[in-house]
Design a protein around this motif. Structure first.
Motif, PDB file in Angstrom:
ATOM      1  N   MET A   1       0.862  -1.196   0.000  1.00 19.36           N
ATOM      2  CA  MET A   1       0.000   0.000   0.000  1.00 19.36           C
ATOM      3  C   MET A   1       0.895   1.241   0.000  1.00 19.36           C
ATOM      4  O   MET A   1       1.715   1.432   0.904  1.00 19.36           O
ATOM      5  CB  MET A   1      -0.888   0.007   1.238  1.00 19.36           C
ATOM      6  CG  MET A   1      -1.752  -1.236   1.399  1.00 19.36           C
ATOM      7  SD  MET A   1      -3.098  -1.295   0.221  1.00 19.36           S
ATOM      8  CE  MET A   1      -4.267  -0.204   1.038  1.00 19.36           C
ATOM      9  N   SER A   2       0.717   2.087  -0.981  1.00 24.10           N
ATOM     10  CA  SER A   2       1.579   3.260  -1.083  1.00 24.10           C
ATOM     11  C   SER A   2       0.999   4.258  -2.073  1.00 24.10           C
ATOM     12  O   SER A   2       0.126   3.926  -2.882  1.00 24.10           O
ATOM     13  CB  SER A   2       2.992   2.862  -1.528  1.00 24.10           C
ATOM     14  OG  SER A   2       2.944   2.260  -2.812  1.00 24.10           O
ATOM     15  N   VAL A   3       1.508   5.479  -1.988  1.00 27.18           N
ATOM     16  CA  VAL A   3       1.287   6.501  -3.010  1.00 27.18           C
ATOM     17  C   VAL A   3       2.613   6.692  -3.730  1.00 27.18           C
ATOM     18  O   VAL A   3       3.650   6.864  -3.093  1.00 27.18           O
ATOM     19  CB  VAL A   3       0.833   7.836  -2.381  1.00 27.18           C
ATOM     20  CG1 VAL A   3       0.917   8.956  -3.409  1.00 27.18           C
ATOM     21  CG2 VAL A   3      -0.587   7.740  -1.866  1.00 27.18           C
ATOM     22  N   VAL A   4       2.560   6.652  -5.061  1.00 29.69           N
ATOM     23  CA  VAL A   4       3.776   6.783  -5.863  1.00 29.69           C
ATOM     24  C   VAL A   4       3.594   7.904  -6.881  1.00 29.69           C
ATOM     25  O   VAL A   4       2.659   7.863  -7.690  1.00 29.69           O
ATOM     26  CB  VAL A   4       4.120   5.469  -6.589  1.00 29.69           C
ATOM     27  CG1 VAL A   4       5.428   5.625  -7.367  1.00 29.69           C
ATOM     28  CG2 VAL A   4       4.225   4.310  -5.607  1.00 29.69           C
ATOM     29  N   LEU A   5       4.476   8.883  -6.821  1.00 23.88           N
ATOM     30  CA  LEU A   5       4.498   9.956  -7.814  1.00 23.88           C
ATOM     31  C   LEU A   5       5.686   9.709  -8.739  1.00 23.88           C
ATOM     32  O   LEU A   5       6.804   9.474  -8.262  1.00 23.88           O
ATOM     33  CB  LEU A   5       4.638  11.327  -7.161  1.00 23.88           C
ATOM     34  CG  LEU A   5       3.473  11.807  -6.288  1.00 23.88           C
ATOM     35  CD1 LEU A   5       3.645  11.301  -4.862  1.00 23.88           C
ATOM     36  CD2 LEU A   5       3.364  13.321  -6.292  1.00 23.88           C
ATOM     37  N   ARG A   6       5.437   9.786 -10.039  1.00 25.31           N
ATOM     38  CA  ARG A   6       6.509   9.557 -11.016  1.00 25.31           C
ATOM     39  C   ARG A   6       6.520  10.675 -12.050  1.00 25.31           C
ATOM     40  O   ARG A   6       5.507  10.971 -12.683  1.00 25.31           O
ATOM     41  CB  ARG A   6       6.311   8.223 -11.726  1.00 25.31           C
ATOM     42  CG  ARG A   6       6.456   6.992 -10.848  1.00 25.31           C
ATOM     43  CD  ARG A   6       6.483   5.718 -11.694  1.00 25.31           C
ATOM     44  NE  ARG A   6       6.654   4.521 -10.863  1.00 25.31           N
ATOM     45  CZ  ARG A   6       5.643   3.787 -10.418  1.00 25.31           C
ATOM     46  NH1 ARG A   6       4.395   4.134 -10.712  1.00 25.31           N
ATOM     47  NH2 ARG A   6       5.881   2.714  -9.677  1.00 25.31           N
ATOM     48  N   GLY A   7       7.683  11.293 -12.201  1.00 31.24           N
ATOM     49  CA  GLY A   7       7.888  12.287 -13.249  1.00 31.24           C
ATOM     50  C   GLY A   7       6.976  13.484 -13.173  1.00 31.24           C
ATOM     51  O   GLY A   7       6.597  14.051 -14.205  1.00 31.24           O
ATOM     52  N   LEU A  23       8.488  10.350  -6.031  1.00 34.04           N
ATOM     53  CA  LEU A  23       8.376  10.216  -4.580  1.00 34.04           C
ATOM     54  C   LEU A  23       7.421   9.080  -4.252  1.00 34.04           C
ATOM     55  O   LEU A  23       6.371   8.957  -4.884  1.00 34.04           O
ATOM     56  CB  LEU A  23       7.869  11.515  -3.950  1.00 34.04           C
ATOM     57  CG  LEU A  23       7.706  11.534  -2.425  1.00 34.04           C
ATOM     58  CD1 LEU A  23       9.052  11.327  -1.738  1.00 34.04           C
ATOM     59  CD2 LEU A  23       7.052  12.830  -1.956  1.00 34.04           C
ATOM     60  N   LYS A  24       7.799   8.282  -3.270  1.00 38.76           N
ATOM     61  CA  LYS A  24       6.940   7.179  -2.820  1.00 38.76           C
ATOM     62  C   LYS A  24       6.722   7.310  -1.319  1.00 38.76           C
ATOM     63  O   LYS A  24       7.660   7.551  -0.565  1.00 38.76           O
ATOM     64  CB  LYS A  24       7.589   5.838  -3.143  1.00 38.76           C
ATOM     65  CG  LYS A  24       6.737   4.623  -2.762  1.00 38.76           C
ATOM     66  CD  LYS A  24       7.414   3.323  -3.185  1.00 38.76           C
ATOM     67  CE  LYS A  24       6.535   2.117  -2.892  1.00 38.76           C
ATOM     68  NZ  LYS A  24       7.194   0.846  -3.336  1.00 38.76           N
ATOM     69  N   GLU A  60       0.046   7.169  -8.529  1.00 38.02           N
ATOM     70  CA  GLU A  60      -0.477   5.817  -8.316  1.00 38.02           C
ATOM     71  C   GLU A  60      -0.832   5.665  -6.843  1.00 38.02           C
ATOM     72  O   GLU A  60      -0.002   5.926  -5.967  1.00 38.02           O
ATOM     73  CB  GLU A  60       0.577   4.791  -8.714  1.00 38.02           C
ATOM     74  CG  GLU A  60       0.137   3.357  -8.682  1.00 38.02           C
ATOM     75  CD  GLU A  60       1.254   2.418  -9.120  1.00 38.02           C
ATOM     76  OE1 GLU A  60       1.775   1.682  -8.259  1.00 38.02           O
ATOM     77  OE2 GLU A  60       1.613   2.441 -10.316  1.00 38.02           O
ATOM     78  N   VAL A  61      -2.065   5.277  -6.552  1.00 36.64           N
ATOM     79  CA  VAL A  61      -2.525   5.110  -5.173  1.00 36.64           C
ATOM     80  C   VAL A  61      -2.895   3.648  -4.960  1.00 36.64           C
ATOM     81  O   VAL A  61      -3.818   3.128  -5.600  1.00 36.64           O
ATOM     82  CB  VAL A  61      -3.742   6.009  -4.868  1.00 36.64           C
ATOM     83  CG1 VAL A  61      -4.163   5.843  -3.403  1.00 36.64           C
ATOM     84  CG2 VAL A  61      -3.417   7.471  -5.160  1.00 36.64           C
ATOM     85  N   ASP A  62      -2.148   2.983  -4.101  1.00 40.51           N
ATOM     86  CA  ASP A  62      -2.386   1.570  -3.787  1.00 40.51           C
ATOM     87  C   ASP A  62      -2.479   0.715  -5.054  1.00 40.51           C
ATOM     88  O   ASP A  62      -3.357  -0.132  -5.215  1.00 40.51           O
ATOM     89  CB  ASP A  62      -3.658   1.412  -2.950  1.00 40.51           C
ATOM     90  CG  ASP A  62      -3.543   2.105  -1.604  1.00 40.51           C
ATOM     91  OD1 ASP A  62      -2.408   2.347  -1.158  1.00 40.51           O
ATOM     92  OD2 ASP A  62      -4.588   2.415  -1.011  1.00 40.51           O
ATOM     93  N   GLY A  63      -1.560   0.987  -5.989  1.00 40.19           N
ATOM     94  CA  GLY A  63      -1.464   0.178  -7.200  1.00 40.19           C
ATOM     95  C   GLY A  63      -2.326   0.623  -8.353  1.00 40.19           C
ATOM     96  O   GLY A  63      -2.253   0.032  -9.440  1.00 40.19           O
ATOM     97  N   GLU A  64      -3.150   1.667  -8.178  1.00 41.10           N
ATOM     98  CA  GLU A  64      -4.030   2.130  -9.244  1.00 41.10           C
ATOM     99  C   GLU A  64      -3.639   3.541  -9.688  1.00 41.10           C
ATOM    100  O   GLU A  64      -3.436   4.431  -8.864  1.00 41.10           O
ATOM    101  CB  GLU A  64      -5.483   2.126  -8.786  1.00 41.10           C
ATOM    102  CG  GLU A  64      -6.042   0.746  -8.486  1.00 41.10           C
ATOM    103  CD  GLU A  64      -7.544   0.777  -8.216  1.00 41.10           C
ATOM    104  OE1 GLU A  64      -8.158   1.843  -8.438  1.00 41.10           O
ATOM    105  OE2 GLU A  64      -8.086  -0.246  -7.797  1.00 41.10           O
TER     106      GLU A  64
END
Length: 241
Positions: A1-7, A23-24, A60-64
């Motif tokens: 479970m995570s929030v992932v920001l890319r680019g 950032l994750k 991306e929030v929890d894989g989505e």
């Protein structure tokens, strides 16, 4: 479970506020977001909170994969931002501030005040701070109690990731300790926290990692257990260690 920001990038005319930020944030951790004024902290957090749309990049929030066009869309996904001004109505009791816009009503549309008060009191009492009555107007509370009230409102409706904008600013030392304790408690309950702060002492007390922005770019991400204060300051000031 995570929030992932890319680019993530965002420009205002010719000015690049942030550029190519990754950032994750994991559920259950506190990440401090540091940087000088103008480094891009506010823009990045507003992008994550749905208040600003990025020019490029993904969230991306929890894989989505998610795309937010408003703060309400981000909140519906479980991301909430608590701004420095807290957005509390001083003449309104804490219980009404917590449920503002999400009041509990019966089938005739009348407020179920008793249920709201009980639920609000349970949320406030779940924090390890000095108890206070949720029927008290927010303007009569101490700085620390106001911060807890705002956090109670944020957590009452299932936020899984919370962005805190300078949560300890303008507080007394005892109130700061209370708020920092609550931040750590929320993380221990599985909520991911991003804490924007200028106070390295407070960051060291509660953060698992720090992300440092410099002139709109990501200068580095460091584990608090293995980095030094000198290294963090160097990343803030110079953009490199």
């Amino acid at each position: 479970m995570s929030v992932v920001l890319r680019g993530i990038s965002k420009s205002y005319g010719p000015v690049k506020a942030i550029e190519n930020i990754d950032l994750k944030v994991e559920a259950g951790e506190v990440v401090g977001l540091l940087g000088d004024n103008g480094a891009g902290k506010s823009t990045l957090m507003k992008v994550l909170a749905g208040a600003v749309m990025p020019d490029t990049g993904t969230i991306e929030v929890d894989g989505e994969l998610c795309s937010f066009s408003s703060s309400s869309e981000a909140r519906d996904t479980g991301i909430a931002m608590l701004y420095q001004d807290l957005a509390l109505f001083d003449d309104m009791p804490v219980v009404h501030n917590i449920f503002l816009g999400r009041e509990i009503t019966n089938r005739f549309g009348f407020l179920k005040y008793g249920e709201m008060r009980k639920r609000a009191q349970e949320i406030v009492n779940s924090f390890s701070v000095r108890p206070f009555d949720v029927r008290t107007p927010s303007g009569h509370l101490s700085g620390g109690q106001r911060q807890v009230s705002a956090l109670a409102r944020t957590t009452a409706f299932g936020s899984r990731y919370i962005i805190l904008d300078e949560p300890t600013s303008a507080l007394s030392p005892s109130a700061r300790d209370e708020v920092l304790s609550v931040v750590r408690e929320l993380a221990d309950k599985g909520i991911g926290i991003i804490m924007v702060s200028h106070d390295l002492g407070h960051v060291r007390k509660v953060c698992d990692r720090v992300a440092i922005l410099h002139l709109g770019g990501m200068a580095g991400v460091r584990d608090m257990a293995t980095t030094s204060q000198d290294e963090i300051i160097s990343l803030i000031v110079q953009g490199h260690a």
